[in-house]
Design a protein around this motif. Structure first.
Motif, PDB file in Angstrom:
ATOM      1  N   LEU A   1     -23.823   8.332  -1.016  1.00 18.51           N
ATOM      2  CA  LEU A   1     -22.514   7.916  -1.517  1.00 18.51           C
ATOM      3  C   LEU A   1     -22.597   6.649  -2.365  1.00 18.51           C
ATOM      4  N   ARG A   2     -21.736   6.606  -3.372  1.00 24.97           N
ATOM      5  CA  ARG A   2     -21.519   5.400  -4.171  1.00 24.97           C
ATOM      6  C   ARG A   2     -20.107   4.856  -3.963  1.00 24.97           C
ATOM      7  N   LEU A   3     -19.237   5.643  -3.304  1.00 27.59           N
ATOM      8  CA  LEU A   3     -17.875   5.228  -2.952  1.00 27.59           C
ATOM      9  C   LEU A   3     -17.390   6.132  -1.826  1.00 27.59           C
ATOM     10  N   PHE A   4     -16.725   5.525  -0.838  1.00 27.80           N
ATOM     11  CA  PHE A   4     -16.176   6.300   0.272  1.00 27.80           C
ATOM     12  C   PHE A   4     -14.694   5.982   0.388  1.00 27.80           C
ATOM     13  N   VAL A   5     -13.860   7.026   0.301  1.00 25.91           N
ATOM     14  CA  VAL A   5     -12.402   6.882   0.379  1.00 25.91           C
ATOM     15  C   VAL A   5     -11.918   7.616   1.624  1.00 25.91           C
ATOM     16  N   ALA A   6     -11.281   6.892   2.535  1.00 31.24           N
ATOM     17  CA  ALA A   6     -10.800   7.484   3.789  1.00 31.24           C
ATOM     18  C   ALA A   6      -9.297   7.270   3.902  1.00 31.24           C
ATOM     19  N   ALA A   7      -8.533   8.356   3.785  1.00 26.53           N
ATOM     20  CA  ALA A   7      -7.076   8.284   3.863  1.00 26.53           C
ATOM     21  C   ALA A   7      -6.615   8.682   5.262  1.00 26.53           C
ATOM     22  N   GLN A   8      -5.935   7.771   5.941  1.00 28.32           N
ATOM     23  CA  GLN A   8      -5.453   7.994   7.310  1.00 28.32           C
ATOM     24  C   GLN A   8      -6.586   8.574   8.165  1.00 28.32           C
ATOM     25  N   PRO A   9      -7.729   7.897   8.273  1.00 28.86           N
ATOM     26  CA  PRO A   9      -8.918   8.503   8.894  1.00 28.86           C
ATOM     27  C   PRO A   9      -8.800   8.772  10.388  1.00 28.86           C
ATOM     28  N   THR A  10      -7.849   8.108  11.070  1.00 25.00           N
ATOM     29  CA  THR A  10      -7.735   8.326  12.518  1.00 25.00           C
ATOM     30  C   THR A  10      -6.367   8.864  12.913  1.00 25.00           C
ATOM     31  N   ARG A  11      -5.605   9.407  11.942  1.00 27.13           N
ATOM     32  CA  ARG A  11      -4.277   9.928  12.265  1.00 27.13           C
ATOM     33  C   ARG A  11      -4.404  11.058  13.286  1.00 27.13           C
TER      34      ARG A  11
ATOM     35  N   PRO B   1     -19.147   0.762  -1.245  1.00 30.44           N
ATOM     36  CA  PRO B   1     -17.751   0.299  -1.292  1.00 30.44           C
ATOM     37  C   PRO B   1     -16.851   1.298  -0.576  1.00 30.44           C
ATOM     38  N   VAL B   2     -15.941   0.806   0.241  1.00 28.00           N
ATOM     39  CA  VAL B   2     -15.098   1.672   1.070  1.00 28.00           C
ATOM     40  C   VAL B   2     -13.633   1.331   0.841  1.00 28.00           C
ATOM     41  N   ILE B   3     -12.816   2.381   0.660  1.00 28.16           N
ATOM     42  CA  ILE B   3     -11.357   2.229   0.624  1.00 28.16           C
ATOM     43  C   ILE B   3     -10.789   2.961   1.820  1.00 28.16           C
ATOM     44  N   VAL B   4     -10.026   2.255   2.640  1.00 30.47           N
ATOM     45  CA  VAL B   4      -9.340   2.860   3.778  1.00 30.47           C
ATOM     46  C   VAL B   4      -7.843   2.751   3.545  1.00 30.47           C
ATOM     47  N   VAL B   5      -7.162   3.890   3.520  1.00 30.91           N
ATOM     48  CA  VAL B   5      -5.710   3.917   3.382  1.00 30.91           C
ATOM     49  C   VAL B   5      -5.125   4.243   4.747  1.00 30.91           C
ATOM     50  N   SER B   6      -4.275   3.369   5.267  1.00 33.39           N
ATOM     51  CA  SER B   6      -3.734   3.592   6.609  1.00 33.39           C
ATOM     52  C   SER B   6      -2.344   3.000   6.744  1.00 33.39           C
ATOM     53  N   THR B   7      -1.486   3.719   7.484  1.00 35.31           N
ATOM     54  CA  THR B   7      -0.169   3.178   7.825  1.00 35.31           C
ATOM     55  C   THR B   7      -0.207   2.451   9.164  1.00 35.31           C
ATOM     56  N   GLU B   8      -1.370   2.507   9.847  1.00 34.38           N
ATOM     57  CA  GLU B   8      -1.531   1.841  11.146  1.00 34.38           C
ATOM     58  C   GLU B   8      -2.000   0.412  10.904  1.00 34.38           C
ATOM     59  N   LEU B   9      -1.125  -0.549  11.155  1.00 30.28           N
ATOM     60  CA  LEU B   9      -1.449  -1.941  10.872  1.00 30.28           C
ATOM     61  C   LEU B   9      -2.617  -2.426  11.731  1.00 30.28           C
ATOM     62  N   ASP B  10      -2.705  -1.954  12.977  1.00 29.07           N
ATOM     63  CA  ASP B  10      -3.827  -2.335  13.835  1.00 29.07           C
ATOM     64  C   ASP B  10      -5.152  -1.895  13.214  1.00 29.07           C
ATOM     65  N   GLU B  11      -5.165  -0.706  12.650  1.00 27.90           N
ATOM     66  CA  GLU B  11      -6.378  -0.190  12.017  1.00 27.90           C
ATOM     67  C   GLU B  11      -6.731  -1.001  10.782  1.00 27.90           C
ATOM     68  N   VAL B  12      -5.738  -1.319   9.971  1.00 26.32           N
ATOM     69  CA  VAL B  12      -5.957  -2.119   8.768  1.00 26.32           C
ATOM     70  C   VAL B  12      -6.586  -3.462   9.133  1.00 26.32           C
ATOM     71  N   LEU B  13      -6.011  -4.134  10.122  1.00 24.08           N
ATOM     72  CA  LEU B  13      -6.500  -5.455  10.513  1.00 24.08           C
ATOM     73  C   LEU B  13      -7.891  -5.388  11.131  1.00 24.08           C
ATOM     74  N   ALA B  14      -8.187  -4.282  11.811  1.00 26.75           N
ATOM     75  CA  ALA B  14      -9.486  -4.146  12.461  1.00 26.75           C
ATOM     76  C   ALA B  14     -10.605  -3.904  11.460  1.00 26.75           C
ATOM     77  N   LEU B  15     -10.323  -3.164  10.387  1.00 27.86           N
ATOM     78  CA  LEU B  15     -11.367  -2.733   9.473  1.00 27.86           C
ATOM     79  C   LEU B  15     -11.506  -3.571   8.209  1.00 27.86           C
ATOM     80  N   ALA B  16     -10.417  -4.112   7.726  1.00 28.32           N
ATOM     81  CA  ALA B  16     -10.383  -4.620   6.346  1.00 28.32           C
ATOM     82  C   ALA B  16     -11.136  -5.927   6.156  1.00 28.32           C
ATOM     83  N   ASP B  17     -11.846  -6.018   5.023  1.00 30.36           N
ATOM     84  CA  ASP B  17     -12.320  -7.299   4.516  1.00 30.36           C
ATOM     85  C   ASP B  17     -11.248  -7.902   3.622  1.00 30.36           C
ATOM     86  N   ARG B  18     -10.596  -7.035   2.826  1.00 26.35           N
ATOM     87  CA  ARG B  18      -9.422  -7.428   2.054  1.00 26.35           C
ATOM     88  C   ARG B  18      -8.370  -6.338   2.210  1.00 26.35           C
TER      89      ARG B  18
END
Length: 505
Positions: free
Chosen positions: A417-427, A450-467
């Motif tokens: 991979l050169r880019l990984f995009v995960a939309a709602q990965p734990t829904r 480089p990883v993009i995580v799209v999530s509506t779960e704020l706990d998940e966002v805060l746990a994973l994100a660098d930005r």
């Protein structure tokens, strides 16, 4: 109405889905059935609702043994069920869906006015605000779920089963549902709440029964800690925090500039969005569902037609590429709806693991499928990603949600991979599966992707994100560091950038 299950047992071949389960739910009580995906919760409720027949055991309502030959019998006995995947006809109105299967006639015609009146009465009683003449396909997901509840209440259900009801809801819609459940409880309903989300359990449950591998393994009080509940669910201690090293700043790998997307009606759904993702970092895209996140991820994969702006990966434009070429460029993708967009339910695990790679080596050689390679590959990935299945030839549609997601992960992360995009990965996943998915996402980031995580779960966002990039009405309100306080992120999700908020570089 009191509900009692005694010794319910159900097997599917060698699989024991329910093993002598006992459960009692009193009127005016919310009884939470907690357990991992695949633990047997939904099977148990499908037996209660007459969709399955138990091999042994009894169902009692107010101490009277019941014999259901189908859902109609269960509904007539006073049991209503709100399924995780709604049982609604999209092109029918609310009133038509509510009367479906229980049609009333007047002078030889369907009595739609009566159905409309029933919808209005129940909506007024519980503050649902549902238009009886609205088409289901035009309603938001949260309102569709209210229609399911109205259906059950219109048939005078006194026992209500909510099967993973928040799996497709935003945080705001989830909070609204919690309030509705409390209203129903206060009205005297006996409620069975099936979930694996610990915050929800502690929010509304009066009693908690934990099921693991088809058996009742314990009971807990709502005052139990998240760690205690998680440990009961999976049979081992669960680390609810994510170990993550500090990101090492590198050059941007993905550069998006001025991205604008129009929908089929010509409306702007993503408006002049610009951001960068560095190699070896996780950029989380936060926001309430429906603010352009879906269209953004689809544009990155070449799934949107009406796109303006630039999308460059490692200095090369991928904006005009069709999806198979985007994937060939080394982009891995987890869609937000795994059943609709990531898997073919009727195909086996082995077949799903080779999707998008069936046109050449190593799976196909000289036009012939390499069965030996596919078998070894699938066997190795099922083991590596801990997919709980009876074998690689089991159809994906029979797996639990968590195991389906592991199949998607295994396929996408088995490529370079050169880019990984995960939309709602734990829904819709349980805590054990969430822990596994998060570990894999962080490992991918640590490998320099480089990883993009799209999530509506704020706990998940805060746990994973660098930005964190927060979207509102198609725009990015701001990009902030991964340790930004929840209250600041909450305001940003409502479209407001609080004064003094430090934006990330």
């Amino acid at each position: 109405m009191k509900l009692e299950l005694r010794g319910i047992t159900k097997t599917f071949g060698a699989l024991v889905a329910n093993d002598h389960i006992d459960l009692t739910v009193q009127p005016g009580e919310i009884h939470c059935l907690l357990g991992e995906n695949g633990a047997g919760k939904s099977t148990l409720m499908n037996i209660l609702y007459g969709l399955y027949r138990a091999d042994s055991g009894e169902i009692l309502l107010d101490d009277v043994v019941q014999h259901f030959s189908g859902p109609g019998d269960a509904a007539r006995a006073g049991i209503g069920m709100v399924h995780q995947h709604f049982m609604l006809i999209p092109v029918f109105t609310v009133a038509e869906n509510v009367m479906l299967g229980h049609e009333e006639s007047k002078f030889g015609f369907l009595d739609l006015p009566a159905a409309r009146a029933r919808v209005r009465e129940i909506s007024a009683r519980f503050g649902f605000d549902v238009d009886p003449d609205a088409l289901i396909e035009d309603l938001p997901v949260g309102v569709q779920q209210r229609v399911e509840i109205i259906k059950a209440l219109s048939r005078e259900a006194k026992v209500l089963v909510f099967d993973e009801p928040t799996a497709v809801l935003t945080p705001q819609e989830t909070d609204e549902l919690m309030g509705i459940m409390k209203q129903l409880k206060d009205a005297g309903a006996a409620i069975v709440f099936i979930t694996h989300k610990l915050r929800e359990v502690r929010e509304v449950a009066d009693k908690i029964t934990v099921i693991r591998l088809g058996k009742v393994v314990g009971e807990a009080k709502p005052t139990a800690t998240n760690a205690e509940l998680a440990s009961l669910m999976v049979g081992r201690s669960i680390d609810l925090t994510i170990a993550k090293s500090k990101v090492k700043a590198k050059e941007p790998a993905l550069v998006v500039e001025g991205l604008t997307i129009h929908n089929a009606q010509g409306h702007v759904v993503v408006n002049n969005v610009s951001f960068q993702v560095r190699a070896g970092e996780i950029l989380a895209v936060a926001g309430v569902q429906g603010n352009g996140q879906t269209e953004l991820t689809e544009a990155l994969l070449g799934l949107q037609d009406r796109v303006m702006g630039t999308i460059d990966l490692d200095g090369k434009s991928i904006r005009h590429l069709p999806i198979h070429k985007v994937l060939a460029e080394g982009v891995g993708f987890i869609p937000e709806d795994r059943q609709e967009d990531a898997l073919i339910a009727e195909f086996s695990i082995a077949e799903n693991l080779m999707l998008d790679r069936a046109d050449g080596e190593p799976f196909v050689r000289h036009g012939a499928l390499q069965l030996a390679y596919r078998t070894k590959f699938a066997t190795d990935k099922v083991k590596e990603f801990d997919v709980r299945a009876q074998g690689i030839d089991e159809v994906v549609g029979s797996l639990s949600g968590g195991n389906q997601q592991k199949v998607v992960l295994a396929r996408e992360l088995s490529r370079t991979l050169r880019l990984f995009v995960a939309a709602q990965p734990t829904r819709g996943l349980d805590v054990g599966s969430i822990e596994f998915v998060h570990e894999r996402i962080v490992a991918t980031r640590d490998a320099g992707v480089p990883v993009i995580v799209v999530s509506t779960e704020l706990d998940e966002v805060l746990a994973l994100a660098d930005r964190i990039a927060v979207m509102y009405e198609g725009r990015i309100v701001g990009i902030v560091s991964g340790d930004t306080p929840r209250d600041v992120l909450g305001l940003m999700m409502a479209g407001e950038l609080p004064a003094g908020t430090k934006l990330a570089a």
